[in-house]
Design a protein around this motif. Sequence first.
Motif, PDB file in Angstrom:
ATOM      1  N   ASP A 143      -6.670  -4.803  11.257  1.00 57.45           N
ATOM      2  CA  ASP A 143      -5.346  -4.774  10.611  1.00 57.45           C
ATOM      3  C   ASP A 143      -5.103  -3.431   9.930  1.00 57.45           C
ATOM      4  O   ASP A 143      -4.032  -2.830  10.059  1.00 57.45           O
ATOM      5  CB  ASP A 143      -5.237  -5.867   9.529  1.00 57.45           C
ATOM      6  CG  ASP A 143      -5.165  -7.277  10.100  1.00 57.45           C
ATOM      7  OD1 ASP A 143      -4.996  -7.432  11.318  1.00 57.45           O
ATOM      8  OD2 ASP A 143      -5.277  -8.234   9.298  1.00 57.45           O
ATOM      9  N   GLU A 144      -6.097  -2.980   9.177  1.00 60.02           N
ATOM     10  CA  GLU A 144      -5.905  -1.736   8.406  1.00 60.02           C
ATOM     11  C   GLU A 144      -5.804  -0.529   9.336  1.00 60.02           C
ATOM     12  O   GLU A 144      -5.069   0.412   9.045  1.00 60.02           O
ATOM     13  CB  GLU A 144      -7.036  -1.539   7.378  1.00 60.02           C
ATOM     14  CG  GLU A 144      -7.263  -2.702   6.417  1.00 60.02           C
ATOM     15  CD  GLU A 144      -6.067  -3.046   5.524  1.00 60.02           C
ATOM     16  OE1 GLU A 144      -4.989  -2.434   5.673  1.00 60.02           O
ATOM     17  OE2 GLU A 144      -6.201  -3.953   4.680  1.00 60.02           O
ATOM     18  N   ALA A 145      -6.534  -0.572  10.452  1.00 58.83           N
ATOM     19  CA  ALA A 145      -6.395   0.514  11.438  1.00 58.83           C
ATOM     20  C   ALA A 145      -4.958   0.561  11.937  1.00 58.83           C
ATOM     21  O   ALA A 145      -4.350   1.623  12.058  1.00 58.83           O
ATOM     22  CB  ALA A 145      -7.356   0.288  12.600  1.00 58.83           C
ATOM     23  N   ARG A 146      -4.393  -0.629  12.204  1.00 56.07           N
ATOM     24  CA  ARG A 146      -3.017  -0.679  12.693  1.00 56.07           C
ATOM     25  C   ARG A 146      -2.029  -0.191  11.634  1.00 56.07           C
ATOM     26  O   ARG A 146      -1.057   0.495  11.947  1.00 56.07           O
ATOM     27  CB  ARG A 146      -2.696  -2.113  13.112  1.00 56.07           C
ATOM     28  CG  ARG A 146      -1.585  -2.219  14.100  1.00 56.07           C
ATOM     29  CD  ARG A 146      -1.389  -3.642  14.495  1.00 56.07           C
ATOM     30  NE  ARG A 146      -1.636  -4.497  13.344  1.00 56.07           N
ATOM     31  CZ  ARG A 146      -2.274  -5.635  13.380  1.00 56.07           C
ATOM     32  NH1 ARG A 146      -2.740  -6.095  14.501  1.00 56.07           N
ATOM     33  NH2 ARG A 146      -2.449  -6.343  12.289  1.00 56.07           N
ATOM     34  N   HIS A 147      -2.287  -0.528  10.370  1.00 49.15           N
ATOM     35  CA  HIS A 147      -1.387  -0.045   9.308  1.00 49.15           C
ATOM     36  C   HIS A 147      -1.459   1.471   9.188  1.00 49.15           C
ATOM     37  O   HIS A 147      -0.448   2.143   9.031  1.00 49.15           O
ATOM     38  CB  HIS A 147      -1.761  -0.669   7.953  1.00 49.15           C
ATOM     39  CG  HIS A 147      -1.660  -2.162   7.939  1.00 49.15           C
ATOM     40  ND1 HIS A 147      -2.099  -2.933   6.894  1.00 49.15           N
ATOM     41  CD2 HIS A 147      -1.157  -3.021   8.857  1.00 49.15           C
ATOM     42  CE1 HIS A 147      -1.878  -4.211   7.169  1.00 49.15           C
ATOM     43  NE2 HIS A 147      -1.318  -4.284   8.357  1.00 49.15           N
ATOM     44  N   ASN A 148      -2.684   1.995   9.243  1.00 48.53           N
ATOM     45  CA  ASN A 148      -2.876   3.439   9.212  1.00 48.53           C
ATOM     46  C   ASN A 148      -2.082   4.072  10.370  1.00 48.53           C
ATOM     47  O   ASN A 148      -1.302   5.005  10.194  1.00 48.53           O
ATOM     48  CB  ASN A 148      -4.383   3.719   9.354  1.00 48.53           C
ATOM     49  CG  ASN A 148      -4.785   5.152   9.041  1.00 48.53           C
ATOM     50  OD1 ASN A 148      -5.915   5.417   8.659  1.00 48.53           O
ATOM     51  ND2 ASN A 148      -3.887   6.096   9.222  1.00 48.53           N
TER      52      ASN A 148
ATOM     53  N   GLY B 118      -4.258   4.977   1.721  1.00 44.08           N
ATOM     54  CA  GLY B 118      -4.712   3.660   1.265  1.00 44.08           C
ATOM     55  C   GLY B 118      -5.166   2.799   2.439  1.00 44.08           C
ATOM     56  O   GLY B 118      -6.159   2.080   2.354  1.00 44.08           O
ATOM     57  N   GLU B 119      -4.447   2.882   3.554  1.00 46.69           N
ATOM     58  CA  GLU B 119      -4.811   2.091   4.740  1.00 46.69           C
ATOM     59  C   GLU B 119      -6.127   2.598   5.332  1.00 46.69           C
ATOM     60  O   GLU B 119      -6.974   1.807   5.750  1.00 46.69           O
ATOM     61  CB  GLU B 119      -3.720   2.162   5.814  1.00 46.69           C
ATOM     62  CG  GLU B 119      -2.328   1.733   5.360  1.00 46.69           C
ATOM     63  CD  GLU B 119      -2.226   0.268   4.935  1.00 46.69           C
ATOM     64  OE1 GLU B 119      -3.228  -0.454   5.019  1.00 46.69           O
ATOM     65  OE2 GLU B 119      -1.135  -0.137   4.486  1.00 46.69           O
ATOM     66  N   GLN B 120      -6.304   3.917   5.373  1.00 48.30           N
ATOM     67  CA  GLN B 120      -7.564   4.474   5.867  1.00 48.30           C
ATOM     68  C   GLN B 120      -8.717   4.004   4.973  1.00 48.30           C
ATOM     69  O   GLN B 120      -9.753   3.539   5.464  1.00 48.30           O
ATOM     70  CB  GLN B 120      -7.479   6.011   5.870  1.00 48.30           C
ATOM     71  CG  GLN B 120      -8.777   6.737   6.100  1.00 48.30           C
ATOM     72  CD  GLN B 120      -9.220   6.778   7.567  1.00 48.30           C
ATOM     73  OE1 GLN B 120     -10.371   7.026   7.872  1.00 48.30           O
ATOM     74  NE2 GLN B 120      -8.307   6.536   8.467  1.00 48.30           N
TER      75      GLN B 120
ATOM     76  N   ASP C 260       0.288  -9.242   7.076  1.00 47.86           N
ATOM     77  CA  ASP C 260      -1.158  -9.016   7.095  1.00 47.86           C
ATOM     78  C   ASP C 260      -1.704  -8.938   5.670  1.00 47.86           C
ATOM     79  O   ASP C 260      -2.765  -9.478   5.372  1.00 47.86           O
ATOM     80  CB  ASP C 260      -1.493  -7.708   7.822  1.00 47.86           C
ATOM     81  CG  ASP C 260      -1.054  -7.715   9.283  1.00 47.86           C
ATOM     82  OD1 ASP C 260      -0.859  -8.816   9.846  1.00 47.86           O
ATOM     83  OD2 ASP C 260      -0.913  -6.620   9.858  1.00 47.86           O
ATOM     84  N   GLU C 261      -0.959  -8.239   4.801  1.00 49.65           N
ATOM     85  CA  GLU C 261      -1.470  -8.021   3.434  1.00 49.65           C
ATOM     86  C   GLU C 261      -1.641  -9.332   2.676  1.00 49.65           C
ATOM     87  O   GLU C 261      -2.563  -9.466   1.878  1.00 49.65           O
ATOM     88  CB  GLU C 261      -0.566  -7.075   2.636  1.00 49.65           C
ATOM     89  CG  GLU C 261      -0.514  -5.630   3.131  1.00 49.65           C
ATOM     90  CD  GLU C 261      -1.861  -4.930   3.196  1.00 49.65           C
ATOM     91  OE1 GLU C 261      -2.847  -5.414   2.635  1.00 49.65           O
ATOM     92  OE2 GLU C 261      -1.927  -3.882   3.867  1.00 49.65           O
ATOM     93  N   SER C 262      -0.751 -10.302   2.920  1.00 48.03           N
ATOM     94  CA  SER C 262      -0.941 -11.537   2.141  1.00 48.03           C
ATOM     95  C   SER C 262      -2.203 -12.271   2.608  1.00 48.03           C
ATOM     96  O   SER C 262      -2.851 -12.942   1.812  1.00 48.03           O
ATOM     97  CB  SER C 262       0.300 -12.432   2.155  1.00 48.03           C
ATOM     98  OG  SER C 262       0.987 -12.335   3.346  1.00 48.03           O
TER      99      SER C 262
HETATM  100 FE   LIG Z   1      -3.073  -2.470   4.934  1.00 46.65          FE
END
Ligand SMILES: [Fe+2]
Length: 324
Positions: A125-130, A95-97, A206-208
């Motif tokens: 942000d999403e790269a970091r979550h991944n 999902g993060e990717q 981050d998600e909010s």
């Molecule tokens: Fe995310």
Amino acid sequence: MERRVISGSIDTVFEFDYSVQAEDMRGLYEKAKRDQWNASRDIQWTAPATDDGRVLSDELIDIYGSPIWERLSERERVDLNRRIAAWRLSVLVYGEQGAMLACSQMVDIVTGTDQKFFQATQVADEARHNEVLERYLETRLDGLHYPMPENERVLFDSILTDRRWYVKTIALQLVAETFAVSMFKMMGEAAADPVLKEICRRILQDESRHMGFGMLALPSVVKEASAAERQEMEDYTCMALEKVLTGFFPLEAYQDAGFSKAQIGEVRRHRREVAAHNDYAVYRKYFRRDMHAAMVNNLARIGLLTERVRPRLAALGVELPTAA
Ligand SMILES: [Fe+2]
Ligand SMILES: [Fe+2]
């Protein structure tokens, strides 16, 4: 290594005006810069694991408290706990990717410098979550990974091939991230491993913000849409909701834990019974209530909680307040 190539084409809008046009959107961008964190520096990767090896509270396992659960030995329970955690985290890693790729497309497509700047931060942000979730699987769950579920793949294929930013935003920032916020809240509260708890807490911040992008950007699009466009948005919302809310059974985790076909059938029956009676263990009960309330609230704020959408939400089991 396996990879997936998704063909498509998008329009790139090159802006020349870099002044602040949308103050609230620029404010969200400022928050994103202020609150950046670093998975290499800010997570205590060397913290000791829990004494018994559990990652999550057992209550997050569907069969917790059932006769099948009661028959398992302590060793089998810990093994299942780790596999179910790895299965759920694998879903989140994909999902993060997908979110990273969708937002990088949105940097191109959205009009307005404020919107582009914000989307650029969401890409990071999403790269970091991944990265951080992958690192968790590698270092704390013996590198266990499970495949991408069909519904998640179908949803991201559709997000990544549609040319319109608001369609991507409906599926990603509105539906998937409203779900993700409740999911990370629940996992953070139910985490047995303090490292996982900390990761969930940071991702949640981050998600909010990401959800905030949808809340700022979508209402005017919905308001200005023609009847046909609005119907399309409603249908797309329901499709995304259906994909997010159904089809996530951690089959491979049960298989790897040594469950036979008959036992997996028993697990599925137990899940159906729990759902029919709304008889969830405490964390899951709280999660459903929280997620449904947030989803209904966000759809209403954006103008998508229409009379066409309500019955379809109800059919998906989403609890709705009675119409005003
Ligand atoms: Fe995310
Ligand atoms: Fe996100």
